[in-house]
Design a protein around this motif. Sequence first.
Motif, PDB file in Angstrom:
ATOM      1  N   ARG A   1     -16.746 -31.100  30.827  1.00 34.06           N
ATOM      2  CA  ARG A   1     -15.319 -31.372  30.921  1.00 34.06           C
ATOM      3  C   ARG A   1     -14.566 -30.090  31.266  1.00 34.06           C
ATOM      4  N   LEU A   2     -13.480 -30.234  32.043  1.00 39.76           N
ATOM      5  CA  LEU A   2     -12.656 -29.067  32.360  1.00 39.76           C
ATOM      6  C   LEU A   2     -11.392 -29.082  31.502  1.00 39.76           C
ATOM      7  N   HIS A   3     -10.970 -27.896  31.109  1.00 39.06           N
ATOM      8  CA  HIS A   3      -9.737 -27.794  30.326  1.00 39.06           C
ATOM      9  C   HIS A   3      -8.528 -27.982  31.235  1.00 39.06           C
ATOM     10  N   LYS A   4      -8.592 -27.350  32.419  1.00 34.60           N
ATOM     11  CA  LYS A   4      -7.539 -27.482  33.444  1.00 34.60           C
ATOM     12  C   LYS A   4      -8.235 -27.666  34.792  1.00 34.60           C
ATOM     13  N   PRO A   5      -7.662 -28.475  35.686  1.00 33.19           N
ATOM     14  CA  PRO A   5      -8.357 -28.750  36.954  1.00 33.19           C
ATOM     15  C   PRO A   5      -8.209 -27.645  38.010  1.00 33.19           C
ATOM     16  N   ARG A   6      -7.598 -26.532  37.643  1.00 35.56           N
ATOM     17  CA  ARG A   6      -7.452 -25.453  38.631  1.00 35.56           C
ATOM     18  C   ARG A   6      -7.725 -24.106  37.984  1.00 35.56           C
ATOM     19  N   VAL A   7      -7.951 -23.108  38.857  1.00 35.64           N
ATOM     20  CA  VAL A   7      -8.199 -21.752  38.361  1.00 35.64           C
ATOM     21  C   VAL A   7      -6.891 -21.191  37.812  1.00 35.64           C
ATOM     22  N   GLU A   8      -6.964 -20.664  36.604  1.00 36.01           N
ATOM     23  CA  GLU A   8      -5.758 -20.096  35.996  1.00 36.01           C
ATOM     24  C   GLU A   8      -5.723 -18.586  36.172  1.00 36.01           C
ATOM     25  N   GLN A   9      -4.569 -17.991  35.964  1.00 37.16           N
ATOM     26  CA  GLN A   9      -4.441 -16.556  36.159  1.00 37.16           C
ATOM     27  C   GLN A   9      -3.726 -15.897  34.992  1.00 37.16           C
ATOM     28  N   ALA A  10      -4.202 -14.712  34.620  1.00 35.55           N
ATOM     29  CA  ALA A  10      -3.544 -13.910  33.584  1.00 35.55           C
ATOM     30  C   ALA A  10      -4.085 -12.482  33.665  1.00 35.55           C
ATOM     31  N   GLY A  11      -3.496 -11.614  32.882  1.00 35.73           N
ATOM     32  CA  GLY A  11      -3.821 -10.184  32.974  1.00 35.73           C
ATOM     33  C   GLY A  11      -5.041  -9.760  32.174  1.00 35.73           C
ATOM     34  N   PHE A  12      -6.196 -10.320  32.468  1.00 38.08           N
ATOM     35  CA  PHE A  12      -7.430  -9.939  31.766  1.00 38.08           C
ATOM     36  C   PHE A  12      -7.865  -8.541  32.202  1.00 38.08           C
ATOM     37  N   ALA A  13      -8.030  -7.636  31.240  1.00 38.36           N
ATOM     38  CA  ALA A  13      -8.414  -6.252  31.567  1.00 38.36           C
ATOM     39  C   ALA A  13      -9.759  -6.187  32.268  1.00 38.36           C
ATOM     40  N   VAL A  14     -10.642  -7.096  31.917  1.00 39.76           N
ATOM     41  CA  VAL A  14     -12.007  -7.034  32.435  1.00 39.76           C
ATOM     42  C   VAL A  14     -12.097  -7.507  33.893  1.00 39.76           C
ATOM     43  N   LEU A  15     -11.023  -8.089  34.398  1.00 43.47           N
ATOM     44  CA  LEU A  15     -11.025  -8.586  35.786  1.00 43.47           C
ATOM     45  C   LEU A  15     -10.363  -7.605  36.745  1.00 43.47           C
ATOM     46  N   LYS A  16     -10.110  -6.382  36.292  1.00 44.78           N
ATOM     47  CA  LYS A  16      -9.275  -5.479  37.082  1.00 44.78           C
ATOM     48  C   LYS A  16      -9.998  -4.544  38.046  1.00 44.78           C
ATOM     49  N   ALA A  17     -11.257  -4.818  38.375  1.00 43.34           N
ATOM     50  CA  ALA A  17     -11.894  -4.003  39.413  1.00 43.34           C
ATOM     51  C   ALA A  17     -11.111  -4.236  40.701  1.00 43.34           C
ATOM     52  N   PRO A  18     -10.549  -3.180  41.311  1.00 45.50           N
ATOM     53  CA  PRO A  18      -9.679  -3.409  42.467  1.00 45.50           C
ATOM     54  C   PRO A  18     -10.411  -3.942  43.685  1.00 45.50           C
ATOM     55  N   ASP A  19     -11.737  -3.811  43.709  1.00 39.14           N
ATOM     56  CA  ASP A  19     -12.488  -4.119  44.920  1.00 39.14           C
ATOM     57  C   ASP A  19     -13.600  -5.159  44.719  1.00 39.14           C
ATOM     58  N   ILE A  20     -13.641  -5.813  43.560  1.00 41.09           N
ATOM     59  CA  ILE A  20     -14.702  -6.805  43.329  1.00 41.09           C
ATOM     60  C   ILE A  20     -14.066  -8.132  42.920  1.00 41.09           C
ATOM     61  N   PRO A  21     -14.314  -9.213  43.696  1.00 41.35           N
ATOM     62  CA  PRO A  21     -13.825 -10.521  43.248  1.00 41.35           C
ATOM     63  C   PRO A  21     -14.358 -10.795  41.837  1.00 41.35           C
TER      64      PRO A  21
END
Length: 451
Positions: free
Chosen positions: A380-400
Amino acid sequence: MTTRRDALRAMGSLVLLLGARDLAFGASIVAVRVWPADDYTRVTIESDAALSAKHFMAENPSRLVIDVDGLELSPALRELVGKVRSDDPYIAGVRVGQNQPRIVRLVIDLKQSTAPQVFTLAPVAAYQHRLVFDLRPTQERDPLLALIKDKESAEEEAAQAVQDALGEFIGKIENKPLTPPVAAAPAKPPMQTPAPQVAGAKPSPSVAPPHDGKMDRLIIVALDPGHGGEDPGAIGPSGLREKDVVLQVALQLRDRINAVPGMRAMLTRDADFFVPLHDRVRKARRVQADLFVSLHADAFFKPHARGASVFALSQSGASSTAARWMAQKENAADLIGGVNVKAKDAAVARALLDMSTAAQIKDSMKLGSEVLGQIGKVGRLHKPRVEQAGFAVLKAPDIPSILVETAFISNPDEEAKLRDPRYQAQLVDALTTGIKRYFAKNPPIARQRAL
Ligand SMILES: [Zn+2]
């Protein structure tokens, strides 16, 4: 009319009494913990009052000596001696003794050259005061080297086999000089297999077998099992810990990705130890990862919350209140896991991570959609789309980069699913397919990034 003065005098002696009591008994030990790992070993002493410590290194044998002030030797502290595992990469043993009244001396015998960091952490979450010793190698391991270690050792074995055969062959010639060997000679050098070349600080992964004519080089996928060590992450109603379940999933996902031709997985942690958020990103950047996938299984204060979520970074505010809440929760990992804020590389790393780019977010959204689509087929999905927020661990400027909340561990049904090896396998399948589909649609280009 002396009652007021008497009362004051009594209060004064009470304060003195408390002061003396504090000095006499000092802090009590709440727990001692040891977290051994190849990256570093952490020793934590948790107490009900702040401890101060002085430390120095001594040689022959190499050891770290720590004098902890305001502490009496107690059975709880002695437990530390038995908590060191024989396979600890850094610690050979621990000795504990009362050095002077109120000063306990800990001697940590070391197995290898170590750069220790000793620091304290203020009470947070379920923890009281913590005194932490991180035993790190003086020479940091090369992550790319670790990535190809298995492949290299396999090649070395192959080379050794050729050497042995050659030696046997030469022996035969010497023994029977008149017999011309024809078929016994190994004519070929050890088989060349595609592997990244390690050349100083600038790795350049070599060409992988063509895959639909698109994948023309080795693709590196960084897998990031959240939390670890001092930071258990969320804990389910029956006690399943987020840090354990995400590691199980990550280890399986690593094997699946490594089985895909031209792909290699790298783990930011492969055992139960804490990795600071910026370190996770730094590890991925050091191997020039093409993707970063952080794995979590989080909790919500409402037990009926359920379903998987996929998050990407946001440059301009969170996509929902829940997404912001989740990011704040995940970003608190460093506080709970325990980061030495005075470590010199930490500030530089954090500054670097603030250079997030729109291009990275765009690619992360594409990756997130593929992964979300696949997870939606098995759960089951919580939300049907990709959500966005300021996660520190996602901040590599050059890596998806994406963060996957695989399920709500706080929901009893979903906790049971997360524990189930069959569901874990389905999840691993879904993640692998999502990643492969992303690369099929967005073939990686030649590496141009500088480290
Ligand atoms: Zn988490």
